[in-house]
Design a protein around this motif. Structure first.
Motif, PDB file in Angstrom:
ATOM      1  N   ALA A  96       0.846  -1.191   0.000  1.00 26.14           N
ATOM      2  CA  ALA A  96       0.000   0.000   0.000  1.00 26.14           C
ATOM      3  C   ALA A  96       0.883   1.243   0.000  1.00 26.14           C
ATOM      4  CB  ALA A  96      -0.919  -0.008   1.211  1.00 26.14           C
ATOM      5  N   ARG A  97       0.579   2.191  -0.861  1.00 23.87           N
ATOM      6  CA  ARG A  97       1.384   3.408  -0.980  1.00 23.87           C
ATOM      7  C   ARG A  97       0.790   4.613  -0.262  1.00 23.87           C
ATOM      8  NH1 ARG A  97       5.945   3.075  -4.395  1.00 23.87           N
ATOM      9  NH2 ARG A  97       6.104   5.197  -3.604  1.00 23.87           N
ATOM     10  N   ALA A  98      -0.434   4.475   0.236  1.00 29.14           N
ATOM     11  CA  ALA A  98      -1.108   5.554   0.969  1.00 29.14           C
ATOM     12  C   ALA A  98      -2.234   4.911   1.775  1.00 29.14           C
ATOM     13  CB  ALA A  98      -1.664   6.604   0.009  1.00 29.14           C
ATOM     14  N   PRO A  99      -2.722   5.609   2.775  1.00 31.06           N
ATOM     15  CA  PRO A  99      -3.843   5.057   3.545  1.00 31.06           C
ATOM     16  C   PRO A  99      -5.126   5.050   2.725  1.00 31.06           C
ATOM     17  CG  PRO A  99      -3.281   7.258   4.334  1.00 31.06           C
ATOM     18  CD  PRO A  99      -2.262   6.884   3.305  1.00 31.06           C
ATOM     19  N   GLY A 100      -6.069   4.220   3.163  1.00 29.76           N
ATOM     20  CA  GLY A 100      -7.392   4.194   2.552  1.00 29.76           C
ATOM     21  C   GLY A 100      -8.221   5.345   3.090  1.00 29.76           C
ATOM     22  N   LEU A 101      -8.800   6.134   2.186  1.00 23.49           N
ATOM     23  CA  LEU A 101      -9.680   7.220   2.592  1.00 23.49           C
ATOM     24  C   LEU A 101     -11.068   6.621   2.798  1.00 23.49           C
ATOM     25  CD1 LEU A 101      -8.584   9.978   0.030  1.00 23.49           C
ATOM     26  CD2 LEU A 101      -7.489   9.265   2.160  1.00 23.49           C
ATOM     27  N   LEU A 102     -11.593   6.716   4.003  1.00 20.79           N
ATOM     28  CA  LEU A 102     -12.835   6.044   4.371  1.00 20.79           C
ATOM     29  C   LEU A 102     -14.075   6.755   3.851  1.00 20.79           C
ATOM     30  CD1 LEU A 102     -12.020   5.035   8.047  1.00 20.79           C
ATOM     31  CD2 LEU A 102     -11.710   3.717   5.945  1.00 20.79           C
ATOM     32  N   TRP A 103     -15.197   6.078   3.947  1.00 21.33           N
ATOM     33  CA  TRP A 103     -16.477   6.621   3.489  1.00 21.33           C
ATOM     34  C   TRP A 103     -16.846   7.905   4.231  1.00 21.33           C
ATOM     35  CZ3 TRP A 103     -20.167   7.008   7.247  1.00 21.33           C
ATOM     36  CH2 TRP A 103     -19.964   6.245   8.389  1.00 21.33           C
ATOM     37  N   LEU A 104     -16.372   8.088   5.449  1.00 23.53           N
ATOM     38  CA  LEU A 104     -16.725   9.277   6.206  1.00 23.53           C
ATOM     39  C   LEU A 104     -15.720  10.411   6.054  1.00 23.53           C
ATOM     40  CD1 LEU A 104     -15.199   9.149   9.452  1.00 23.53           C
ATOM     41  CD2 LEU A 104     -16.309   6.987   9.062  1.00 23.53           C
ATOM     42  N   ASP A 105     -14.733  10.225   5.206  1.00 24.99           N
ATOM     43  CA  ASP A 105     -13.723  11.245   4.935  1.00 24.99           C
ATOM     44  C   ASP A 105     -14.349  12.353   4.079  1.00 24.99           C
ATOM     45  OD1 ASP A 105     -10.375  11.265   4.812  1.00 24.99           O
ATOM     46  OD2 ASP A 105     -11.412  12.490   3.325  1.00 24.99           O
ATOM     47  N   GLN A 106     -14.120  13.582   4.469  1.00 26.27           N
ATOM     48  CA  GLN A 106     -14.713  14.733   3.777  1.00 26.27           C
ATOM     49  C   GLN A 106     -13.739  15.465   2.846  1.00 26.27           C
ATOM     50  OE1 GLN A 106     -18.090  15.852   4.472  1.00 26.27           O
ATOM     51  NE2 GLN A 106     -18.141  13.785   5.290  1.00 26.27           N
ATOM     52  N   ARG A 107     -12.502  15.036   2.776  1.00 29.98           N
ATOM     53  CA  ARG A 107     -11.509  15.811   2.021  1.00 29.98           C
ATOM     54  C   ARG A 107     -11.778  15.836   0.521  1.00 29.98           C
ATOM     55  NH1 ARG A 107      -6.230  12.241   3.245  1.00 29.98           N
ATOM     56  NH2 ARG A 107      -7.587  11.461   4.874  1.00 29.98           N
ATOM     57  N   THR A 108     -12.620  14.938   0.023  1.00 32.03           N
ATOM     58  CA  THR A 108     -12.855  14.868  -1.424  1.00 32.03           C
ATOM     59  C   THR A 108     -14.110  15.613  -1.872  1.00 32.03           C
ATOM     60  OG1 THR A 108     -14.019  12.763  -1.227  1.00 32.03           O
ATOM     61  CG2 THR A 108     -11.642  12.659  -1.574  1.00 32.03           C
ATOM     62  N   VAL A 109     -14.667  16.430  -1.015  1.00 29.04           N
ATOM     63  CA  VAL A 109     -15.833  17.241  -1.395  1.00 29.04           C
ATOM     64  C   VAL A 109     -15.522  18.118  -2.615  1.00 29.04           C
ATOM     65  CG1 VAL A 109     -17.364  19.113  -0.628  1.00 29.04           C
ATOM     66  CG2 VAL A 109     -16.964  17.138   0.856  1.00 29.04           C
ATOM     67  N   PRO A 110     -14.372  18.800  -2.678  1.00 29.35           N
ATOM     68  CA  PRO A 110     -14.081  19.606  -3.873  1.00 29.35           C
ATOM     69  C   PRO A 110     -14.035  18.779  -5.167  1.00 29.35           C
ATOM     70  CG  PRO A 110     -12.610  20.219  -2.086  1.00 29.35           C
ATOM     71  CD  PRO A 110     -13.338  18.975  -1.643  1.00 29.35           C
ATOM     72  N   GLN A 111     -13.538  17.559  -5.092  1.00 28.97           N
ATOM     73  CA  GLN A 111     -13.485  16.711  -6.288  1.00 28.97           C
ATOM     74  C   GLN A 111     -14.907  16.339  -6.732  1.00 28.97           C
ATOM     75  OE1 GLN A 111     -11.381  16.429  -3.664  1.00 28.97           O
ATOM     76  NE2 GLN A 111      -9.487  16.963  -4.707  1.00 28.97           N
ATOM     77  N   ALA A 112     -15.775  16.059  -5.785  1.00 30.74           N
ATOM     78  CA  ALA A 112     -17.175  15.749  -6.130  1.00 30.74           C
ATOM     79  C   ALA A 112     -17.845  16.962  -6.767  1.00 30.74           C
ATOM     80  CB  ALA A 112     -17.932  15.304  -4.881  1.00 30.74           C
ATOM     81  N   GLU A 113     -17.574  18.138  -6.245  1.00 33.46           N
ATOM     82  CA  GLU A 113     -18.139  19.362  -6.833  1.00 33.46           C
ATOM     83  C   GLU A 113     -17.637  19.558  -8.257  1.00 33.46           C
ATOM     84  OE1 GLU A 113     -17.007  22.267  -3.891  1.00 33.46           O
ATOM     85  OE2 GLU A 113     -18.690  21.718  -2.571  1.00 33.46           O
ATOM     86  N   ARG A 114     -16.371  19.238  -8.494  1.00 32.69           N
ATOM     87  CA  ARG A 114     -15.814  19.355  -9.844  1.00 32.69           C
ATOM     88  C   ARG A 114     -16.481  18.378 -10.806  1.00 32.69           C
ATOM     89  NH1 ARG A 114     -10.770  19.527  -8.275  1.00 32.69           N
ATOM     90  NH2 ARG A 114      -9.968  17.647  -9.205  1.00 32.69           N
ATOM     91  N   LEU A 115     -16.792  17.177 -10.331  1.00 33.98           N
ATOM     92  CA  LEU A 115     -17.498  16.220 -11.187  1.00 33.98           C
ATOM     93  C   LEU A 115     -18.859  16.763 -11.606  1.00 33.98           C
ATOM     94  CD1 LEU A 115     -16.732  12.760  -9.537  1.00 33.98           C
ATOM     95  CD2 LEU A 115     -15.888  13.641 -11.723  1.00 33.98           C
ATOM     96  N   HIS A 116     -19.545  17.427 -10.687  1.00 26.63           N
ATOM     97  CA  HIS A 116     -20.839  18.033 -11.010  1.00 26.63           C
ATOM     98  C   HIS A 116     -20.701  19.059 -12.131  1.00 26.63           C
ATOM     99  CE1 HIS A 116     -23.627  16.392  -8.049  1.00 26.63           C
ATOM    100  NE2 HIS A 116     -22.630  16.410  -7.177  1.00 26.63           N
ATOM    101  N   GLU A 117     -19.580  19.780 -12.159  1.00 27.72           N
ATOM    102  CA  GLU A 117     -19.350  20.784 -13.186  1.00 27.72           C
ATOM    103  C   GLU A 117     -18.957  20.164 -14.529  1.00 27.72           C
ATOM    104  OE1 GLU A 117     -16.281  23.227 -11.522  1.00 27.72           O
ATOM    105  OE2 GLU A 117     -17.542  23.870  -9.844  1.00 27.72           O
ATOM    106  N   LEU A 118     -18.256  19.050 -14.493  1.00 28.21           N
ATOM    107  CA  LEU A 118     -17.687  18.457 -15.703  1.00 28.21           C
ATOM    108  C   LEU A 118     -18.597  17.470 -16.421  1.00 28.21           C
ATOM    109  CD1 LEU A 118     -14.073  17.740 -14.375  1.00 28.21           C
ATOM    110  CD2 LEU A 118     -14.766  19.548 -15.977  1.00 28.21           C
ATOM    111  N   LEU A 119     -19.432  16.767 -15.660  1.00 33.12           N
ATOM    112  CA  LEU A 119     -20.205  15.670 -16.234  1.00 33.12           C
ATOM    113  C   LEU A 119     -21.693  15.832 -15.962  1.00 33.12           C
ATOM    114  CD1 LEU A 119     -17.886  12.759 -15.049  1.00 33.12           C
ATOM    115  CD2 LEU A 119     -17.990  13.734 -17.344  1.00 33.12           C
ATOM    116  N   ASP A 120     -22.489  15.207 -16.799  1.00 31.02           N
ATOM    117  CA  ASP A 120     -23.938  15.173 -16.599  1.00 31.02           C
ATOM    118  C   ASP A 120     -24.253  14.045 -15.615  1.00 31.02           C
ATOM    119  OD1 ASP A 120     -26.692  14.966 -16.714  1.00 31.02           O
ATOM    120  OD2 ASP A 120     -26.766  14.618 -18.877  1.00 31.02           O
TER     121      ASP A 120
END
Length: 183
Positions: A96-120
């Motif tokens: 493993a090269r990094a820890p697993g980011l769990l389901w309750l991790d909030q750090r990826t909110v900006p990435q989810a927002e970007r997906l909303h902008e990029l994709l239908d």
């Protein structure tokens, strides 16, 4: 139980711990073991686990079940279940090269927002059955690529807990449709 009756092993890798269970073909419990572990929260809103915790949980609980049975017995089949949204970058050596980011991790909110902008989102939902939110593994992959590029680039594969455990048990990399559709 007849000594040669096949036994079935179930392994559940959960957020807070790992449980293994052995049953006979009539569904009677023959052995059970659990171990608890936690997660790290290095910053507010972050929640991560070391993949080695998952593996140690599997090893500890399976060994305890074997001990409860009085030694090794024929396990006819094994099934592994886990929380699915964590992904771990695994290099070509199986590390493993990094820890697993769990389901309750909030750090990826900006990435989810970007997906909303990029994709239908309705198109993606119709094709995959998955909507955009920070829990989705694709947002975790995006975060890893942006913030830990050395781990992302070194990865041969990205695995959730159950597939990591299966890889450690068998040397085989793979997943099932329910997990694959998430990314």
């Amino acid at each position: 139980m007849a000594p040669d009756q096949p036994l079935l092993l179930g392994i559940d890798i959960a957020t807070a711990g790992c449980t293994s269970l052995v049953i006979d073909q009539d569904g009677r419990e023959r052995a059970r073991a659990s171990v608890e572990y936690g997660y790290r929260s290095p910053r507010p809103g972050w929640a991560e686990q070391d993949a080695n915790q998952w593996w140690e949980g599997v090893c500890t609980t399976v060994r305890a079940c074997v001990d409860q049975l009085g030694g090794p017995r024929a396990i006819a089949a094994a099934a592994i279940d886990s929380h699915l949204e964590a992904v771990v970058p695994i290099d070509r050596h199986g590390e493993a090269r990094a820890p697993g980011l769990l389901w309750l991790d909030q750090r990826t909110v900006p990435q989810a927002e970007r997906l909303h902008e990029l994709l239908d989102e309705s198109d993606v939902l119709a094709r995959t059955g998955v909507n955009f939110n920070h829990v989705n593994p694709v947002t975790k992959l995006m975060w890893l690529r942006e913030h830990l590029p050395e781990a992302f680039d070194a990865a041969q594969v990205f695995l959730p807990p159950k597939d990591y455990a299966r890889y450690k048990l068998t040397g085989t990399i793979g997943t099932d449709y329910s997990v694959a559709s998430k990314t």
